[in-house]
Design an enzyme around this catalytic site. Structure first.
Site, mmCIF file in Angstrom:
data_model
loop_
_atom_site.group_PDB
_atom_site.id
_atom_site.type_symbol
_atom_site.label_atom_id
_atom_site.label_comp_id
_atom_site.label_asym_id
_atom_site.label_seq_id
_atom_site.Cartn_x
_atom_site.Cartn_y
_atom_site.Cartn_z
ATOM 1 N N TYR A 70 49.111 23.197 38.148
ATOM 2 C CA TYR A 70 48.263 23.668 38.743
ATOM 3 C C TYR A 70 47.199 22.315 38.356
ATOM 4 O O TYR A 70 45.889 21.967 39.081
ATOM 5 C CB TYR A 70 47.306 24.035 37.127
ATOM 6 C CG TYR A 70 47.524 25.211 36.614
ATOM 7 C CD1 TYR A 70 47.595 26.302 37.630
ATOM 8 C CD2 TYR A 70 48.812 25.888 35.132
ATOM 9 C CE1 TYR A 70 47.967 27.436 36.941
ATOM 10 C CE2 TYR A 70 49.253 26.797 34.944
ATOM 11 C CZ TYR A 70 48.950 28.118 36.108
ATOM 12 O OH TYR A 70 49.455 29.484 35.743
ATOM 13 N N GLU A 142 46.764 30.458 47.839
ATOM 14 C CA GLU A 142 46.237 31.309 46.902
ATOM 15 C C GLU A 142 45.371 31.743 46.991
ATOM 16 O O GLU A 142 44.070 31.149 46.925
ATOM 17 C CB GLU A 142 46.919 31.245 45.232
ATOM 18 C CG GLU A 142 46.698 32.522 44.589
ATOM 19 C CD GLU A 142 47.355 31.980 42.894
ATOM 20 O OE1 GLU A 142 47.014 32.731 42.139
ATOM 21 O OE2 GLU A 142 48.465 31.089 43.241
ATOM 22 N N HIS A 211 50.745 38.227 43.431
ATOM 23 C CA HIS A 211 50.760 38.136 41.566
ATOM 24 C C HIS A 211 50.180 39.503 41.160
ATOM 25 O O HIS A 211 48.718 40.303 41.898
ATOM 26 C CB HIS A 211 49.898 37.423 41.501
ATOM 27 C CG HIS A 211 50.700 35.810 41.881
ATOM 28 N ND1 HIS A 211 49.732 34.677 42.082
ATOM 29 C CD2 HIS A 211 51.720 35.508 41.538
ATOM 30 C CE1 HIS A 211 50.260 33.804 41.474
ATOM 31 N NE2 HIS A 211 51.656 34.428 42.258
ATOM 32 N N HIS A 226 43.346 36.986 33.221
ATOM 33 C CA HIS A 226 45.018 37.960 33.286
ATOM 34 C C HIS A 226 44.531 38.474 32.561
ATOM 35 O O HIS A 226 44.897 38.506 31.043
ATOM 36 C CB HIS A 226 45.765 37.102 34.009
ATOM 37 C CG HIS A 226 46.271 36.485 34.834
ATOM 38 N ND1 HIS A 226 47.119 36.055 35.598
ATOM 39 C CD2 HIS A 226 45.111 36.031 36.371
ATOM 40 C CE1 HIS A 226 46.940 35.068 36.744
ATOM 41 N NE2 HIS A 226 45.761 35.890 36.732
ATOM 42 N N GLU A 256 52.236 37.792 35.819
ATOM 43 C CA GLU A 256 51.830 36.886 35.242
ATOM 44 C C GLU A 256 51.068 36.978 34.968
ATOM 45 O O GLU A 256 49.672 36.338 33.921
ATOM 46 C CB GLU A 256 50.855 35.893 35.954
ATOM 47 C CG GLU A 256 51.829 34.893 37.722
ATOM 48 C CD GLU A 256 50.749 33.878 38.708
ATOM 49 O OE1 GLU A 256 50.920 33.098 38.554
ATOM 50 O OE2 GLU A 256 49.784 34.195 38.449
#
Length: 275
Positions: A70, A142, A211, A226, A256
């Protein structure tokens, strides 16, 4: 068969990660290339890589997905941060050539007040300096939720990066369902429309992975929260529609979702494999 799997730690090695995937009915998985908060990466043991190859062959695995840390921010205004991002990116591409994994996903980064155009320029400097014609790995941008100064908050920004990459055959996109729903793409009520918009702006051939994450926050919230499949604002019906969609079902899917126990991923995998 749908290729679907969770995010798995490689702390015990790649062969162990492959066995963990098989134990919950997965036929692919995602892993961090190094500590998600940065740092150095462990050397790859060739025997460990061979063990993973054998598991993938024995269990008919789909493509694996490597995820950058990240802390990799190519768009940063801080030179030291960009230097780390470039070093980690370059090392990760070299390491992935030793593994049966040729998809590498990263968050495009945050421009931190410089503006998206400047952020994209900085990202392209690093990509074009380090991507090589003979690399085996496809680099995936992404799609992001749009919080703060994130780059990649809409399809137009992803396309702008692709347009600036010299090696078009080495670049692609990973769509995160939580991210794009939070960014304002209504996959719940207009999945076909969102797919058509992506195809018009970016191009479906660039979509290489997805994802699958439900969203703890509502539509167009620009939050990255999420949730388990079916427990958020997206809902289980949308995920079933995604994995069954003729334009999406051949993509590898990665979970995830926040699980209390690793084995809990098996329920989501079974749900989506058997639709």
């Amino acid at each position: 068969m749908i290729n679907i799997g969770p995010h798995i730690s490689i702390a015990k090695g790649f062969t162990a990660a492959g066995k963990d995937a098989v134990s919950i009915g997965a036929n692919t998985f995602q892993f961090f290339t190094r500590n998600p908060r940065g740092g150095n990466a462990k050397a790859i043991d060739p025997k460990d890589a061979d063990g993973l190859r054998q598991i993938m062959e024995d269990h008919d695995f789909g493509p694996l997905l490597a995820h950058a840390p990240y802390t990799l921010n190519m768009a940063s205004a801080t030179e030291a941060t960009r230097d780390f991002a470039e070093r980690a990116f370059r090392e990760d591409l070299e390491r992935l050539d030793q593994l049966p994994c040729h998809l590498y996903n990263f968050h495009p980064g945050s421009h931190v007040g410089q503006g998206p155009e400047k952020g994209i320029e900085l990202i392209l400097d690093i990509l074009n300096r380090n991507m090589k014609p003979d690399q085996k790995t496809i680099v995936l941008l992404e799609a992001m939720s749009g919080k703060g100064s994130e780059v990649g908050r809409d399809f137009e920004q992803l396309r702008a990066i692709i347009d600036g990459v010299r090696l078009k055959d080495k670049i692609g996109v990973c769509i995160d369902t939580c991210h794009i729903y939070s960014a304002g793409y209504d996959i719940v009520n207009d999945l076909d429309g969102v797919i058509a918009e992506f195809d018009r702006i970016v191009g479906l051939p660039y979509l290489r992975a997805m994802h699958l994450n439900d969203s703890l926050t509502p539509f167009n919230s620009h939050k990255d929260r999420h949730e388990k499949i079916g427990f958020g604002s997206i809902g289980v019906d949308t995920f079933i529609a995604i994995v069954k969609h003729p334009l999406l079902r051949d993509k590898p899917f990665f979970l995830e979702t926040p699980q209390e126990k690793f084995a809990d991923y098996a329920k989501e995998i079974e749900l989506l494999q058997n639709v």
